[in-house]
Each structure stands twice: as C-alpha cells, then as structure tokens.
Design a protein around this motif. Structure first.
Motif, PDB file in Angstrom:
ATOM      1  N   ALA A 422      14.503   0.511  -4.283  1.00  0.00           N
ATOM      2  CA  ALA A 422      13.134   0.029  -4.493  1.00  0.00           C
ATOM      3  C   ALA A 422      12.626  -0.731  -3.272  1.00  0.00           C
ATOM      4  CB  ALA A 422      13.090  -0.865  -5.732  1.00  0.00           C
ATOM      5  N   TYR A 423      13.507  -1.478  -2.622  1.00  0.00           N
ATOM      6  CA  TYR A 423      13.140  -2.245  -1.425  1.00  0.00           C
ATOM      7  C   TYR A 423      12.681  -1.312  -0.304  1.00  0.00           C
ATOM      8  CZ  TYR A 423      13.814  -5.997   2.114  1.00  0.00           C
ATOM      9  OH  TYR A 423      13.657  -6.932   3.103  1.00  0.00           O
ATOM     10  N   TYR A 424      13.423  -0.205  -0.076  1.00  0.00           N
ATOM     11  CA  TYR A 424      13.002   0.783   0.920  1.00  0.00           C
ATOM     12  C   TYR A 424      11.588   1.275   0.621  1.00  0.00           C
ATOM     13  CZ  TYR A 424      17.838   1.463   2.628  1.00  0.00           C
ATOM     14  OH  TYR A 424      19.088   1.297   3.172  1.00  0.00           O
ATOM     15  N   LEU A 428       7.811   0.569   2.693  1.00  0.00           N
ATOM     16  CA  LEU A 428       7.002   1.687   3.177  1.00  0.00           C
ATOM     17  C   LEU A 428       5.597   1.661   2.594  1.00  0.00           C
ATOM     18  CD1 LEU A 428       9.801   4.379   3.054  1.00  0.00           C
ATOM     19  CD2 LEU A 428       8.528   3.724   5.101  1.00  0.00           C
ATOM     20  N   ILE A 429       5.491   1.353   1.313  1.00  0.00           N
ATOM     21  CA  ILE A 429       4.169   1.283   0.681  1.00  0.00           C
ATOM     22  C   ILE A 429       3.312   0.214   1.353  1.00  0.00           C
ATOM     23  CG2 ILE A 429       2.978   0.639  -1.460  1.00  0.00           C
ATOM     24  CD1 ILE A 429       5.387   1.985  -2.944  1.00  0.00           C
ATOM     25  N   ALA A 431       3.778  -1.122   4.439  1.00  0.00           N
ATOM     26  CA  ALA A 431       3.541  -0.814   5.849  1.00  0.00           C
ATOM     27  C   ALA A 431       2.410   0.189   6.029  1.00  0.00           C
ATOM     28  CB  ALA A 431       4.821  -0.287   6.486  1.00  0.00           C
ATOM     29  N   ALA A 432       2.236   1.087   5.058  1.00  0.00           N
ATOM     30  CA  ALA A 432       1.178   2.099   5.158  1.00  0.00           C
ATOM     31  C   ALA A 432      -0.198   1.451   5.206  1.00  0.00           C
ATOM     32  CB  ALA A 432       1.270   3.065   3.984  1.00  0.00           C
ATOM     33  N   GLN A 433      -0.363   0.312   4.560  1.00  0.00           N
ATOM     34  CA  GLN A 433      -1.665  -0.358   4.546  1.00  0.00           C
ATOM     35  C   GLN A 433      -2.061  -0.870   5.928  1.00  0.00           C
ATOM     36  OE1 GLN A 433      -2.275  -3.257   1.382  1.00  0.00           O
ATOM     37  NE2 GLN A 433      -0.449  -2.503   0.338  1.00  0.00           N
ATOM     38  N   PHE A 434      -1.057  -1.041   6.799  1.00  0.00           N
ATOM     39  CA  PHE A 434      -1.321  -1.634   8.112  1.00  0.00           C
ATOM     40  C   PHE A 434      -1.036  -0.655   9.259  1.00  0.00           C
ATOM     41  CE2 PHE A 434      -0.405  -5.006   5.128  1.00  0.00           C
ATOM     42  CZ  PHE A 434      -1.434  -5.894   5.364  1.00  0.00           C
ATOM     43  N   ASP A 435      -0.929   0.624   8.938  1.00  0.00           N
ATOM     44  CA  ASP A 435      -0.717   1.667   9.951  1.00  0.00           C
ATOM     45  C   ASP A 435       0.511   1.364  10.812  1.00  0.00           C
ATOM     46  OD1 ASP A 435      -2.993   2.764   8.934  1.00  0.00           O
ATOM     47  OD2 ASP A 435      -4.263   2.306  10.645  1.00  0.00           O
TER      48      ASP A 435
END
Length: 646
Positions: A422-424, A428-429, A431-435
């Motif tokens: 879940a941490y992985y 990722l979820i 980090a996607a918000q900040f490109d």
C-alpha cells in the motif's frame, strides 16, 4: 418440439452454464489453441488445474484455493456456474518496458465455486498465446474487513523439470537490517524440488523448463490491498506452493496479509509459457496489471541519467561534484542527473535549487534521493522520515515541485507485506499530483506497477552494480548473473541495475569487457537508465562509443529475441523509432561463434561495436543485416549493432 427434446435442450443449456457434466474437466484454450488449461475438482472437492502446450503437460495437477478469516475455499467446493468463454482484447501504452504500444488478446472464463457454507469464490482464468493467468475474486459487499489467511495455489512440475531461482533473503538481515530487497544470486538449472537456502523461499519471477518448454511464474496487479507473494522454501515432489512474506515485512504497525472489505481480488498469478523467445517478448506482466490511473503524462520522459554515487560514493554528494555531473549530462545530451544520499545535509534545499536552475539552463533535469524508512531498519542516510504520511508527502512533493526537481529515488523499503504494498501505491498516487517521476530502491518487484502508474520509471529489486563495486566475489560472477536477468527479473518489469562502466572500479578487478558493458543499456530495461560511468571514464572511450551512448534510447517500440540461454548468453534486438539495436553478452568462460538471423530487420546497412585488440579498447565496423550474420563473442564479452530502417 417434443417434451423429450425440450428437456434435452434445457439440460444442455444448464450444463453449458454450470459445467456440471464434468466438474473434473473444464477446459480453456488460448486463441491459437496451443495452450490449454484444465480445471477440475478431486474426491475431496479441492480445485486443481493442469497446463499443457501442444498437448504436452508442462504443469501437472496443481492446487487452487484460498481462505479468508471467515471463509474457507480450500476444500469442500462445488461448481456453481461457469461463464461462457469470451475473448479479451486490450490496447495500451507503456512508457517503460519492452514495447511502447501493446495489444493483449486472450480467452477468459470465470468459475464460481461455493464452499460448504455456500459462500462464493470466483476464479477468473485468462489464456493467451503466451501463457495463463488466474486470480481469486471475492464477490459481494461488506463493510467489515476480510483478511487472507491461507492460499493453496501451487505449480506442480514433472520430475525431470529444471529451475532457475533466486532465494529470498530473510527479513531484518543484511546491512542495517534492510533485507529482503531481491538482491541475491540465482540458483541455475537446478532440479525441481530443491529447497531454497532460506526459510523465506524463492522470489518471483521464477523460471522453469518443463518438457522442453519454458515457464516464467510471477504475479501482476498490485492495488495495495494484497500482500506480495513468492514461492515457499520447500517443493516436495516438484510442487511449488505460494508463499507469504515474513512477519517483519511491513510498514511500522501495518498489516502483513491481504485485507479489504468486499469485493476485492488477488493479483493475477501469471505463467508465461512457450519458448525463450516467448518469455523475452511476452508482455503478460503488464497485460494483467491494472490500467493507468488518470493523470497527466506530459512530464514523463524516459532517458539516461548521470550518477556520481555508483563509483564515487558518499563523498561525491557535494555541490561542486554534482555541478560537474550536470555538465556531464549536458555534454552527453542525457536528460537527467541523480543526486544521491545526504544531499539535504551536504548541499541543502537552497543550493539544490541553485543546481536545479543551473541544470535547467542545460536542459538537464534533477532527481533526488530519499530514505523511505521509518522504524523498519537501522539506516541513517537522509532525507529520512519525510514521506511516511500523506501529509508529509504532499508537503515535501510540493516543495520539490516548486524547486523544479523532476523525480525521486526512494530507498530502503521493508519487504512484501500488504501495508508495504500500500505504501508503494500511496507514494505513486501522491507523486502523480506533482508531476514527479519515481524510482524505488531497496525494494520489492514492480509486478506491473509501471502500467498502472506511468511515472513509476524503474525499481531496483536486483543485485545490481553497487554490489559489484563492494565485493570482488560479486564482480567475479557478473557475467553469469547479468545473463539471468533478461529471462527473470527484467523480463516484464523495469530494473535499475545502474549499468555500464568502461574504465576502473575502485578496489575491484573487472571481469567483463567494455563490449559487455556497452551492451547493457540495451539488454536491460529501465525507464531511467542510470549510467555508472563517470565523466573521466567516459573521456577514455573513442568518439564513436561516446556518440552511441549519447543516442541509446530508454523507451522501446519493439523487441525480438535472437538467441541465448539463461545464465550463459543473451542476444536481443530492440527497436526505437527507425533504428534496430542488437546487443549481445556472453557470460561464459569460452568464446562463442554465433550465426544470427537478422532478416527481420530487412536489407539494412549498419555497424557493430565490439571489443578491440587491447584491454578496454573498442572497434567499430560496418555490418549488413542478413539471415546469416556471423559474430564471435569472447568470454565475458559483448557487442552492439545499430541498423537504420525505413
């Protein structure tokens, strides 16, 4: 229509829907009919399956079954329904992998079983021309959390089958208690049934040869609700059973085993099956992963990164040396420079922003290192404890985006428990918000995460170059070890081995040639390829090698397996744009004379770069692609070829 005919037709309809004529023989075939899986119930009403290729059995009767804390599907099962076989066809884009545009075709069938308490379990099967996949689905709806307590899945091989397997390191062992990290050597061509040297078992992907066919077993589709699996330590009679992570392989105070409200599903258990070409060219590891989340992908740019730490270690993470490595990337026309451990202490956020601005002027993006860990190991490198909660991550990621950082290398995870999976996903979820691009180190196997999260560029999960730089014994085995990776660890998932050194490794005697090293960025798949060679080392090579290293791609459109054998040698072709790149490495102690069929390239003039007459030298020669292209590869040596195509 007479009464008897009506009864007969009704019976046939029921049988077609339920499979009740022969619950011991429900068969599904691949679209080309070569691969078949047969599912049955035995006298104890436990579920089994067999797998065959061209009517040869490659997996004998193997177990199916799983148990939750309040539902046992291990025995006492009955078939309630069997769906019609339906074709599945999907197309998707992959940023990091062996192909950029992929079409997946399979036949799918779902079977619903009831246990003695009439509780339902659905098993989905998909059979494609390159293998079998199945998963357990827990239907229904609940607000309470269900926990997986046991899984009976097994893979039963004939007695004469062979295996190529990597042991799992015992949790909380190794440097600073950082195991397991998928960083062991492989046992090669061992008899099936041989036990793992450790109680922790064997890692995925696991490679087998059965009745002259090859099988690669792994899993795909990790949504964070399930733990990651492996094979158990013992495999009596050649029957390998699904294993669980060890108790310590969790986020601090987090769950070990899969848990979720209903409905939820296990990852797909994936068995690529066929020839070695099938294994190398298959995309099952991402075909069965969840589709990409909705996100902007304009910032995702695969490429090569310069990296000082590989050869120069901790002392290199200072402002002036990192500035020199930015210049190095600019000169090599590489898009990235990675700044590794302790940058927050040795450089600091303010001067990092200076480096980012300097790099941007030279069209170079900056990647920075982070320590993922909380209390699960004894590492001290920093930044540490900055990503543990969502609030921390959002704050840190926003700061990095404001500075202009392109991505993170995040290290030192604790293993394969559900909470760690879940941490992985959570990182990722966010980090996607900040490109932000993500690279996981000291980590588990990706298991197709790169499809679901396109900005997940690579993961280590391998005994990579850093181990060579630490230990002569590892350097001595580089040739064999690297020749295992295309057939196992790197077959489906990106791998941050950090390849390619042309000059010297401090305090280590190199055992592979420069030609071998030149081939590695093509042999190995990684969305960001961190090249270990330094500016001084790159200055020692001829102009044509430097030119090659400037242009070698990190994103591929097609793959073609040409020749090879696990642990011995590998020759692979990869296509990017209008160029075919052919790379070969020989990990054995004797020279090989090979005749390669390059007719798939077409009548094309290109060149070959291989080892020269003196140590560490190169030679470049013109070469035409033909159906009978001869090449000689010395021991622990290699080559690259490049051909232009229209």
């Amino acid at each position: 229509m007479g009464p008897l005919m009506k009864i007969l037709l009704a019976c046939l309809l029921v049988l077609a829907l339920t499979g009740c004529t022969r619950q011991d023989d429900i068969e599904i075939s691949s679209p080309d009919s070569r691969i078949k899986v047969s599912v049955s119930l035995d006298k104890q009403n436990t579920a089994h399956y067999t797998l065959s290729i061209d009517n040869q059995t490659v997996l004998q009767s193997s177990r199916l079954g799983i148990a939750l804390n309040d539902a046992d599907f291990l025995q006492g099962l009955s078939v309630q329904s069997v769906s019609a076989i339906t074709p599945v066809q999907e197309s998707y884009e992959l940023w990091t992998g062996k192909k950029s545009h992929i079409t997946y075709a399979a036949n799918e069938q779902s079977m619903v079983f009831h246990n003695r308490e009439k509780q339902p379990l659905q098993i989905d099967f998909r059979v494609s021309n390159d293998g079998l996949a199945f998963r357990y689905v827990f239907p229904g709806s609940s607000t309470d959390i269900k926990t997986v307590t046991h899984e009976a899945t097994s893979f039963k091989f004939p007695a004469d089958a062979k295996a190529w397997l990597q042991q799992v390191a015992v949790a909380q062992t190794g440097w600073k208690n950082t195991n397991p990290s998928y960083e062991e050597f492989y046992e090669t061509e061992i008899p099936v049934g041989q036990s793992s040297p450790t109680e922790a078992g064997w890692v995925f992907p696991a490679l087998f040869q059965s009745n002259n066919h090859w099988l690669l077993i792994t899993e795909a589709g990790m949504d964070g609700k399930f733990h990651a699996s492996r094979l158990q330590q013992h495999a009596e009679g050649g029957e390998y059973k699904i294993g669980f992570p060890m108790a310590a392989e969790v986020y601090t105070d987090g769950a070990l085993m899969a848990q979720s409200a209903l409905p939820f599903a296990s990852p797909w258990r994936v068995i690529a099956a066929g020839s070695l070409a099938t294994i190398i060219e298959s995309t099952l590891g991402t075909d069965l992963a969840a589709p990409a989340i909705e996100m902007d992908t304009d910032f995702i740019k695969p490429g090569i990164a310069s990296w000082s730490w590989g050869l120069l270690k901790d002392e290199s993470i200072v402002y002036d040396i990192q500035k020199a490595f930015i210049d190095y990337s600019a000169d090599m026309q590489w898009p990235y420079t990675l700044i590794d451990v302790n940058w927050d202490q040795n450089i600091g956020y303010d001067r990092l922003q200076e480096l980012v601005a300097y790099a941007a002027e030279k069209n170079v993006g900056i990647l920075v290192w982070y320590n993922s860990s909380g209390a699960w190991n004894e590492t001290e490198y920093s930044p540490k404890n900055a990503l543990l909660t969502r609030d921390q991550r959002l704050q840190e990621f926003a700061r990095l985006k404001d500075i202009g950082v392109k991505g993170l290398k995040i290290d030192f995870f604790s293993g394969d428990g559900q909470s760690m999976m879940a941490y992985y996903n959570d990182i990722l979820i966010d980090a996607a918000q900040f490109d932000l691009l993500i690279n996981y180190h000291g980590s588990s196997l990706p298991r197709g995460l790169q499809r679901t999260y396109p900005h997940m560029m690579t993961m280590e999960s391998v005994k990579g170059f850093e181990m060579i730089s630490f230990d002569q014994k590892v350097a001595d085995q580089e040739g064999e070890h690297v020749n295992m990776l295309p057939y196992t660890r790197n077959a489906f998932d990106p791998m941050d081995f950090t390849p390619t050194v042309f000059f010297e490794i401090p305090n280590i005697e190199r055992k592979t040639s420069n030609g071998f090293q030149l081939a590695l960025p093509i042999i190995m798949l990684s969305g960001i390829q961190h090249i270990v060679e330094t500016p001084d080392g790159m200055a020692s090579v001829p102009y044509f090698v430097k030119d090659f290293m400037r242009k070698v791609p990190a994103r591929w459109d097609a793959v073609k397996f040409i020749d090879g054998y696990p642990g011995k040698y590998t020759i692979i072709a990869r296509k990017a744009g209008d160029h075919w790149y052919v790379a070969g490495i020989n990990g054995e102690q004797n020279e090989k004379s090979l005749q390669l069929d390059l007719s798939f390239i077409g009548d094309s003039q290109g060149f070959i770069i291989e080892d020269g007459p003196t140590p560490l030298s190169f030679v470049k020669s013109p070469l035409r692609a033909t159906a009978n292209t001869d090449v000689r590869v010395a021991a622990n040596s290699g080559f690259v070829m490049v051909f232009s195509v229209e």
